[in-house]
Design an enzyme around this catalytic site. Structure first.
Site, short mmCIF file in Angstrom:
data_model
loop_
_atom_site.label_atom_id
_atom_site.label_comp_id
_atom_site.label_asym_id
_atom_site.label_seq_id
_atom_site.Cartn_x
_atom_site.Cartn_y
_atom_site.Cartn_z
N ASP A 1 0.90 -1.18 -0.02
CA ASP A 1 0.13 0.04 -0.02
C ASP A 1 1.03 1.17 -0.07
O ASP A 1 2.03 1.17 0.52
CB ASP A 1 -0.93 0.17 1.22
CG ASP A 1 -2.21 1.00 0.99
OD1 ASP A 1 -2.54 1.50 -0.16
OD2 ASP A 1 -2.63 1.25 2.09
N GLY A 2 0.43 2.25 -0.50
CA GLY A 2 0.96 3.57 -0.61
C GLY A 2 1.58 4.13 -2.01
O GLY A 2 2.48 5.22 -1.65
N LEU B 1 10.66 -20.75 -4.23
CA LEU B 1 9.51 -19.89 -3.59
C LEU B 1 8.02 -19.97 -4.28
O LEU B 1 8.17 -20.02 -5.62
CB LEU B 1 10.02 -18.41 -3.72
CG LEU B 1 8.90 -17.16 -3.27
CD1 LEU B 1 8.99 -17.07 -1.65
CD2 LEU B 1 9.41 -15.97 -3.70
N TRP C 1 -11.63 -1.75 -8.26
CA TRP C 1 -12.45 -1.43 -9.66
C TRP C 1 -13.06 -0.08 -9.34
O TRP C 1 -13.33 0.56 -10.24
CB TRP C 1 -13.57 -2.45 -9.98
CG TRP C 1 -12.84 -3.60 -10.31
CD1 TRP C 1 -12.96 -4.88 -9.65
CD2 TRP C 1 -12.35 -4.13 -11.49
NE1 TRP C 1 -12.44 -5.90 -10.32
CE2 TRP C 1 -11.94 -5.28 -11.73
CE3 TRP C 1 -12.15 -3.21 -12.75
CZ2 TRP C 1 -11.42 -6.05 -12.57
CZ3 TRP C 1 -11.45 -4.00 -13.79
CH2 TRP C 1 -10.98 -5.31 -13.71
N HIS D 1 3.07 3.29 -8.87
CA HIS D 1 2.85 2.01 -9.18
C HIS D 1 3.59 1.34 -9.99
O HIS D 1 4.23 0.31 -9.76
CB HIS D 1 1.36 2.06 -10.07
CG HIS D 1 0.07 2.41 -9.44
ND1 HIS D 1 -0.29 2.06 -8.28
CD2 HIS D 1 -1.03 2.97 -9.87
CE1 HIS D 1 -1.42 2.51 -7.81
NE2 HIS D 1 -1.83 3.23 -8.62
C1 IPE Z 1 -5.37 -2.76 -0.57
O1 IPE Z 1 -4.98 -1.47 -0.48
C2 IPE Z 1 -5.39 -3.39 -1.68
C3 IPE Z 1 -4.14 -3.70 -2.46
C4 IPE Z 1 -3.04 -3.31 -1.93
C5 IPE Z 1 -4.13 -4.43 -3.81
P1 IPE Z 1 -6.10 -0.28 -0.85
O2 IPE Z 1 -5.55 1.15 -1.10
O3 IPE Z 1 -7.12 -0.57 -1.94
O4 IPE Z 1 -7.14 -0.31 0.52
P2 IPE Z 1 -7.80 0.76 1.13
O5 IPE Z 1 -8.94 1.39 0.18
O6 IPE Z 1 -6.98 2.08 1.62
O7 IPE Z 1 -8.42 0.14 2.45
C1 IPE Z 2 -1.16 0.32 -3.48
O1 IPE Z 2 -1.26 1.62 -3.40
C2 IPE Z 2 -1.46 -0.24 -4.74
C3 IPE Z 2 -2.76 -0.75 -5.08
C4 IPE Z 2 -4.00 -0.61 -4.30
C5 IPE Z 2 -3.16 -1.20 -6.27
P1 IPE Z 2 -2.35 2.73 -3.40
O2 IPE Z 2 -2.55 2.75 -4.92
O3 IPE Z 2 -3.54 2.13 -2.70
O4 IPE Z 2 -1.55 4.05 -2.85
P2 IPE Z 2 -2.42 4.94 -2.11
O5 IPE Z 2 -2.80 4.13 -0.74
O6 IPE Z 2 -3.39 5.48 -2.63
O7 IPE Z 2 -1.27 5.81 -1.47
MG MG Z 3 -4.14 2.32 -0.74
#
Ligand code: IPE
Ligand code: IPE
Ligand code: MG
Length: 260
Positions: free
Chosen positions: A35-36, A146, A84, A52
């Protein structure tokens, strides 16, 4: 700086950490909520897609680290059933990056003995992506290194729902009696059939939630939330998370194994 001069050379420090890790077995299954990416990009005034892209590089690092650290199963959350809801252009970017990753990295993963497994709903994916994922699994099926589990178009509740339908059909067809449905039957009907439950779940970016990840399988996992955004995830962050895991006391509802 004085404090730096007083510190031991960094290679000594990392060797010390490595040897302390060697003494304890790595968790067999590490699952990561990556995430992030978006916030990493926003902090730099870059478009989210750049986050990404850098996130894919972090995936490569994580796979290398998992192999080095002796992890047997690495699950990464690539795209959730709820993702989505993002703008179509971002969804298209994420789909494009997955395709690129499989096309560019499959040969290398295969050469390193990595076995790829995909979990999530294939029905909702475009035929070209579904085909690529199928190919990744098929080509690496017999590898013994792995196991890289990619959760794509994945939601834990959706997975449980599909499993329940499958079991209901078996009962309706007379292939199974309701009383025969047990923990093992349910686990075997999930996408993760044959994969042990995660020992450690790591979530980057400082968020403290599961976001529909491995709902059934993480009942007794240890959670380590790290502040780094996913594009900054590296070997040291991975190792620190595993060190933290080793400091935990897993009781599974029983009594502690640890002395004291
Ligand atoms: C969780 O992250 C999904 C993935 C890492 C693919 P999100 O960024 O979509 O989660 P929420 O919406 O903050 O809970
Ligand atoms: C994780 O990063 C990637 C996916 C969920 C696909 P995010 O796209 O959720 O990034 P933030 O959370 O908005 O920073
Ligand atoms: Mg996120």
């Amino acid at each position: 700086m004085a404090s730096r001069e007083g510190a031991p050379p960094s290679f000594t420090a990392s060797e010390a950490t490595a040897s302390s890790l060697d003494r304890q077995a790595a968790p067999a299954h590490v699952a990561i909520i990556m995430d992030g990416n978006g916030r990493w990009a926003a902090r730099r005034g870059l478009p989210r897609v750049e986050g990404h892209r850098r996130g894919v590089e972090a995936v490569r690092r994580a796979v290398r680290s998992a192999i080095e650290l002796g992890v047997t199963y690495l699950t990464i959350y690539g795209f959730s059933s709820e993702n989505w809801r993002r703008p179509p252009a971002e969804v298209a970017d994420l789909m494009g990056l997955l395709k690129l990753f499989v096309r560019r990295d499959l040969t290398d993963l295969h050469a390193h003995g990595v076995r790829v497994r995909i979990i999530g709903d294939r029905e909702g994916l475009s035929p070209d992506i579904a085909g690529l994922l199928e190919e990744a699994e098929e080509r690496t099926r017999l590898n013994t290194g792995l196991t890289l589990v990619v959760a794509f178009n994945y939601g834990g509740r959706q997975e449980i729902l599909r499993a329940m339908r499958q079991l209901a059909e078996a009962v309706a067809d007379g292939r199974m009696r309701p009383g025969e449905i047990g923990m093992e039957t349910v686990a075997a009907a999930l996408d993760t059939t044959g994969i042990p439950d995660p020992d450690l779940v790591i979530r980057t970016s400082g968020e403290h939630r599961l976001s529909n990840f491995l709902t059934w399988q993480t009942a007794y996992a240890e959670y380590v939330m790290v502040p780094e955004f996913w594009p900054d995830f590296d070997h040291d962050v991975f190792r620190a998370a595993i060190d933290e895991y080793h400091r935990r006391d897993r009781r599974f509802g029983g009594l502690s194994d640890k002395a004291g």
